[in-house]
Design a protein around this motif. Structure first.
Motif, mmCIF file in Angstrom:
data_model
loop_
_atom_site.group_PDB
_atom_site.id
_atom_site.type_symbol
_atom_site.label_atom_id
_atom_site.label_comp_id
_atom_site.label_asym_id
_atom_site.label_seq_id
_atom_site.Cartn_x
_atom_site.Cartn_y
_atom_site.Cartn_z
ATOM 1 N N VAL A 485 -18.333 0.013 -14.373
ATOM 2 C CA VAL A 485 -18.512 -0.294 -13.162
ATOM 3 C C VAL A 485 -17.195 -0.714 -12.504
ATOM 4 C CG1 VAL A 485 -20.630 -1.251 -13.350
ATOM 5 C CG2 VAL A 485 -18.985 -3.013 -13.960
ATOM 6 N N TYR A 486 -16.705 -0.596 -11.372
ATOM 7 C CA TYR A 486 -15.320 -0.600 -10.798
ATOM 8 C C TYR A 486 -15.611 -1.286 -9.247
ATOM 9 C CZ TYR A 486 -15.929 3.409 -7.705
ATOM 10 O OH TYR A 486 -16.610 4.147 -6.668
ATOM 11 N N THR A 487 -14.544 -1.656 -8.832
ATOM 12 C CA THR A 487 -14.146 -1.963 -7.375
ATOM 13 C C THR A 487 -12.915 -1.914 -7.044
ATOM 14 O OG1 THR A 487 -14.622 -3.755 -5.721
ATOM 15 C CG2 THR A 487 -14.102 -4.529 -7.641
ATOM 16 N N THR A 488 -12.637 -1.297 -5.851
ATOM 17 C CA THR A 488 -11.255 -1.248 -5.388
ATOM 18 C C THR A 488 -11.039 -1.657 -3.873
ATOM 19 O OG1 THR A 488 -11.213 1.033 -4.528
ATOM 20 C CG2 THR A 488 -10.843 0.730 -6.724
ATOM 21 N N VAL A 489 -10.062 -2.199 -3.620
ATOM 22 C CA VAL A 489 -9.817 -2.692 -1.965
ATOM 23 C C VAL A 489 -8.473 -2.080 -1.587
ATOM 24 C CG1 VAL A 489 -8.734 -4.844 -2.505
ATOM 25 C CG2 VAL A 489 -9.777 -4.531 -0.531
ATOM 26 N N ALA A 490 -8.488 -1.582 -0.546
ATOM 27 C CA ALA A 490 -7.090 -0.809 -0.052
ATOM 28 C C ALA A 490 -6.590 -1.177 1.481
ATOM 29 C CB ALA A 490 -7.347 0.798 -0.312
ATOM 30 N N TYR A 491 -5.368 -1.185 1.620
ATOM 31 C CA TYR A 491 -5.003 -1.311 2.887
ATOM 32 C C TYR A 491 -4.020 -0.185 3.262
ATOM 33 C CZ TYR A 491 -1.795 -2.931 6.657
ATOM 34 O OH TYR A 491 -1.092 -3.225 7.689
ATOM 35 N N GLU A 492 -4.153 0.219 4.515
ATOM 36 C CA GLU A 492 -3.408 1.474 4.786
ATOM 37 C C GLU A 492 -2.991 1.334 6.213
ATOM 38 O OE1 GLU A 492 -3.257 6.395 4.575
ATOM 39 O OE2 GLU A 492 -5.188 5.379 4.024
ATOM 40 N N GLY A 493 -1.709 0.977 6.432
ATOM 41 C CA GLY A 493 -1.235 0.645 7.906
ATOM 42 C C GLY A 493 -0.191 1.997 8.098
ATOM 43 N N GLN A 495 3.100 1.852 8.191
ATOM 44 C CA GLN A 495 4.278 2.098 7.026
ATOM 45 C C GLN A 495 3.766 1.643 5.407
ATOM 46 O OE1 GLN A 495 7.311 -0.192 9.019
ATOM 47 N NE2 GLN A 495 8.444 1.651 8.703
ATOM 48 N N TRP A 496 3.091 0.629 5.378
ATOM 49 C CA TRP A 496 2.519 0.138 4.276
ATOM 50 C C TRP A 496 1.173 0.642 3.848
ATOM 51 C CZ3 TRP A 496 5.394 -2.267 0.651
ATOM 52 C CH2 TRP A 496 6.575 -2.833 1.024
ATOM 53 N N SER A 534 2.400 1.921 -1.456
ATOM 54 C CA SER A 534 3.361 3.063 -0.917
ATOM 55 C C SER A 534 4.102 2.520 0.398
ATOM 56 C CB SER A 534 2.188 4.212 -0.255
ATOM 57 O OG SER A 534 1.404 3.963 0.715
ATOM 58 N N TYR A 535 5.026 2.988 0.790
ATOM 59 C CA TYR A 535 5.909 2.644 1.949
ATOM 60 C C TYR A 535 6.419 3.941 2.408
ATOM 61 C CZ TYR A 535 9.385 -0.049 4.655
ATOM 62 O OH TYR A 535 10.034 -0.420 5.607
ATOM 63 N N LYS A 536 6.381 3.868 3.660
ATOM 64 C CA LYS A 536 6.980 5.164 4.456
ATOM 65 C C LYS A 536 7.834 4.591 5.423
ATOM 66 C CE LYS A 536 5.457 8.621 7.783
ATOM 67 N NZ LYS A 536 4.445 9.194 8.758
ATOM 68 N N ILE A 537 9.280 4.796 4.857
ATOM 69 C CA ILE A 537 10.484 4.329 5.389
ATOM 70 C C ILE A 537 10.856 5.184 6.645
ATOM 71 C CG2 ILE A 537 12.936 4.243 5.237
ATOM 72 C CD1 ILE A 537 12.667 3.847 2.245
ATOM 73 N N GLN A 544 6.146 5.771 -3.692
ATOM 74 C CA GLN A 544 4.899 5.189 -4.061
ATOM 75 C C GLN A 544 5.237 4.624 -5.422
ATOM 76 O OE1 GLN A 544 2.863 9.128 -4.197
ATOM 77 N NE2 GLN A 544 2.116 8.959 -2.237
ATOM 78 N N ALA A 545 4.449 3.832 -5.793
ATOM 79 C CA ALA A 545 4.394 3.219 -6.887
ATOM 80 C C ALA A 545 2.670 2.818 -7.491
ATOM 81 C CB ALA A 545 4.890 1.728 -7.160
ATOM 82 N N GLY A 546 3.064 2.941 -8.704
ATOM 83 C CA GLY A 546 1.341 2.864 -9.217
ATOM 84 C C GLY A 546 1.418 2.302 -10.956
ATOM 85 N N PHE A 547 0.216 1.654 -11.334
ATOM 86 C CA PHE A 547 -0.001 1.087 -12.469
ATOM 87 C C PHE A 547 -1.477 1.200 -12.570
ATOM 88 C CE2 PHE A 547 -2.180 -2.469 -14.683
ATOM 89 C CZ PHE A 547 -1.656 -2.225 -15.624
ATOM 90 N N SER A 548 -1.514 1.740 -14.014
ATOM 91 C CA SER A 548 -2.992 1.840 -14.511
ATOM 92 C C SER A 548 -3.173 1.739 -16.089
ATOM 93 C CB SER A 548 -3.582 3.064 -14.344
ATOM 94 O OG SER A 548 -3.087 3.983 -15.059
#
Length: 788
Positions: A485-493, A495-496, A534-537, A544-548
């Motif tokens: 079972v999983y859940t994720t939450v994301a924000y996409e602006g 730049q960020w 993620s950060y769009k300069i 982009q950075a990630g961890f799992s």
């Protein structure tokens, strides 16, 4: 009277102005001329009659209809769609403030279709937030290839001569088909061999998967997306490939799209031959005995597969998909090896031939029900349920004959029998809910059931009859259930962007050796968090950075204690007590666009515990290799990908990966602590030649590296591809040569205090010619790959 006349004139002028300012409705329906089917997404443009500048516009709906309003008084109308001739309407009648164009028929434009397709061709590699997408259509050296060869062209992915897939040098990779586990991606047998390049649309490489994905695969996920067209009407492509050695296949892909149904099918069959040259040295320092062997063989595979499915559009918001596929393989393997046994003085004491004849049949079945619901509230709000079942069976028999050439050894016969049956079931539920414009919530669950039975027997011919060897004969049962079972939450602006998630998985595993009643059970639960940033300069630079956290569960062949006796002096076996390995994976990637070039740099770090390694030990002058959990491994690496288009006729793609590893472990009193590094690079150039020819050249180099016991030698090889378009792109001719210089040789050396082992294996050069033809609205499969 005068005032009355003025009032009448005033009312008339007001009515006139009102009529002039009232919107005019323009409506109609767009269809194509071949099958009179509706055209969805046709462009309707309203333009100024004098300046020809656009005033407003719209697109047609699913049934081809459209309606648009304008307050302009001097305009004309254009209706267009890619690959069709544009129609203009300048003489039309306005009745009751409406223009009814009724049915508009568009004719296919063969002159411009080819140009549009070329411009729309995707680049080979695309970067998404949490994955990279490799478009198979750009790979012209994959003509006649199976999924294994296609994967070998994907940056960061490597397939060795044994068919083992690794990602960034790590074999703990989870392979999915259309985002789900599948028997076609199973590690057992040559499962991926039934998928040919013409069936694949794209391959997604996910090095740090979010919690939405199955946690299996310590180095990440490779998702193979199969082709399925939804163009209106009847569309299709056919491919025919010939190769030396045998790489002969025929593939047919068709789909029929109506208002409610999308029917899709794929059919393929063929014959492939894989030659094999081996050399083996086994030196026992304790007894001063050396065994040397060299031999040749070939593995022949006849295969056929069929896929049938349909999408049923209940309405604009609900779709049901039913699909089923069946694949059948017939295998035969022939090999002959010469063995020599030497004493301490290097004098040959015995010499013999070992002849193998193996036959096998492998039926594979896969079926799926999927339901997708969209919501009016938001275009990205979805509910997806899928139920997937698959089975794979293998009926294999091998006959071995030893013929003495010199010495005291007696001739003998030996045979093996394998009855293998696998059943897999996967149930998935995923829900996506966007909110507050820039936020998205995901939640879901997955339940996977794996059930395998492997009945394996070894028999020796003694005194005129076959007698089962009890030490090498048994029935092995493998049953594993995984609930997640999983859940994720994301924000996409603007730049960020950030995405956080967590997954909980429970694994229930049971294995049983029936003949000896040896049972092993293992039940464990684990949390798998993930995070992406993620950060769009600016438009040309982003980070982009990630961890799992990932898991690699032991596979059937790693658990089954009976495996391979092809070489009596080099036996591989499994370990039913093997435990899963866990990996914490971190990664940061920068994406640059500099003029005509794009560059991507990734710095990654992986820390793995309970590392699964194959350990070799000696027993009765035989090397026996089995997997064991051996300590920890810390890997730090740098990967670079680049693409440069200096001109419109030349593109260059490069890939470089280097990593440093620090091993720390002990097994049965022996320390396996060591440090090392390995690196690989690939360079591919694509050249557009006159007369619609395309040329592709690629070169690979993989460095020497060390594992817990052995040194793996370096490897260098090159591939070549040539393509020619005829009949305005409806027919594609392809030529490909893989391993042009026959330089790809897998070699390993194991040096230990008690023994020495050397292994060498080579496949050789593969040359193939392919022909692809597109009919209906389908195009020929580029490079025997995906339709563009």
């Amino acid at each position: 009277m005068r005032h009355l006349l003025l009032l009448i004139i005033l009312l008339f002028n007001l009515n006139y102005v009102s009529a002039q300012n009232q919107d005019i409705e323009i409506k109609g329906k767009v269809i194509e001329s071949t099958n009179n089917l509706a055209i969805e997404y046709a462009t309707i443009s309203i333009l100024n009659s004098e300046s020809q500048e656009p005033i407003t516009g719209t697109i047609s709906s699913e049934d081809g209809s459209f309606s648009i309003r304008t307050d302009a008084s001097n305009f004309y109308i254009e209706v267009s769609f890619i690959g069709f001739k544009t129609r203009s309407f300048k003489d039309f009648k306005i009745i009751n403030n409406a223009v009814d164009l009724k049915t508009i028929i568009l004719n296919e434009d063969n002159e411009t279709l080819d140009e549009v397709v070329i411009q729309a061709e995707k680049s080979k590699l695309e970067f998404k937030l949490d994955k990279r997408v490799f478009n198979v259509g750009a790979d012209i050296s994959s003509t006649g290839a199976s999924a294994f060869e296609v994967l070998n062209n994907v940056p960061s992915v490597n397939v060795n001569i044994e068919g083992e897939v690794s990602l960034r040098g790590n074999q703990g990779v989870q392979i999915l088909i259309n985002g789900k586990p599948s028997v076609l991606a199973a590690a057992d047998g040559n499962a991926l061999g039934t998928i040919t390049a013409d069936m694949i649309e794209k391959i997604e490489v996910i090095t740090n998967p979010s919690a939405k994905y199955d946690a299996e695969g310590t180095s990440g996920i490779i998702n193979i997306v199969l082709e399925k067209s939804e163009k209106k009407g009847l569309n299709g492509s056919a491919t025919l490939n010939f190769g030396i050695p045998n790489s002969n296949s025929f593939g047919l892909s068709m789909n029929k799209r109506t208002e409610k149904f999308n029917l899709f099918s794929q059919l393929g069959f063929g014959l492939r031959t894989f030659p094999d040259e081996r050399e083996y040295i086994n030196r026992d320092f304790s007894n001063n005995i050396t065994i040397r062997s060299s031999g040749e063989g070939e593995f022949n595979e006849k295969f056929s597969n069929i896929l049938l499915g349909t999408d049923y559009h209940l309405n604009d918001w609900n779709i049901i998909t039913l699909s089923a596929s069946f694949a059948y393989e017939v295998e035969d393997r022939n090999s002959l090896a010469n063995f020599n046994q030497s004493d301490a003085g290097n004098s040959i004491t015995d010499s013999w031939l070992r002849d193998e004849r193996t036959e096998a049949t492998n039926p594979k079945l896969r079926y799926e029900l999927q339901y997708k619901k969209d919501f009016k509230r938001h275009k990205d709000q979805t509910l997806l349920f899928s139920a997937l079942g698959s089975s794979f069976k293998k009926d294999e028999s091998s006959n071995f004959k030893n013929t003495t050439l010199f010495g005291d050894m007696e001739d003998f016969l030996q045979k093996t029998r394998t009855d293998y049956a696998l059943e897999d079931y996967t149930f998935k539920l995923d829900y996506t809910h966007p909110f507050l414009e820039k936020y998205t919530l995901e939640a879901g669950s997955q339940y996977v059931i794996n059930s395998v039975t492997n009945d394996f027997a070894v028999s020796d011919f003694v005194n005129g009859e076959w007698i089962d060897n009890p030490n090498l004969t048994n029935i092995f049962d493998f049953n594993q259930n995984v609930l997640g079972v999983y859940t994720t939450v994301a924000y996409e602006g603007t730049q960020w962007g950030v995405k956080l998630g967590v997954r909980l998985e429970n694994t229930d595993l049971e294995t049983l050796l029936e003949n000896t009643n040896e049972k092993n059970t293992n039940n464990y639960s684990n949390f798998f968090p993930s995070g992406h940033l993620s950060y769009k300069i600016n438009e040309n630079f982003s980070i982009q950075a990630g961890f799992s956290k990932r898991i690699r569960r032991p596979r059937l062949r790693e658990l089954n204690p009976f495996s391979n006796i092809r070489n009596n002096f080099s036996i591989s076996t499994g370990n039913p007590n093997l435990q899963p390995e866990f990996t914490d994976s971190y990664e940061i990637t920068s994406i640059h666009k500099i003029g005509k070039a794009s560059l991507n740099f990734s710095l990654y770090n992986r820390y793995t515990t309970s590392v699964i390694e194959r350990i070799t030990y000696f027993e009765n002058n035989r090397s026996i290799t089995r997997p064991e959990n051996v300590g920890t491994n810390l890997t730090t690496g740098l990967e670079m990908n680049g693409k440069y288009n200096p001109t419109n006729w030349l593109s260059i793609n490069g890939d470089f990966n280097i990593n440093y590893f620090n091993r720390d472990g002990e097994f049965e009193g022996t320390s396996f602590d060591f440090k090392g590094n390995r690196w690989s690079t690939r360079l591919t150039s694509k050249i557009k030649l006159p007369a619609d020819f395309d040329l592709e050249l690629s070169g690979d180099y993989r460095s020497k590296y060390q594992n817990v016991q052995s040194d793996i030698e370096d490897n260098i090889f090159a591939d070549f591809g040539l393509r020619k378009k005829v009949f305005k792109g409806k027919l594609i001719l392809n030529l490909s040569i893989r391993d042009v210089f026959a330089s790809r040789i897998d070699q390993s050396t194991t040096t230990q205090p008690e023994f020495f082992i050397y292994n060498s294996r080579q496949r050789g050069r593969f040359t193939s010619i392919g022909i692809s033809y597109g009919f209906g609205k389908g195009e020929a499969m580029q490079f025997s790959g995906r339709r563009r």
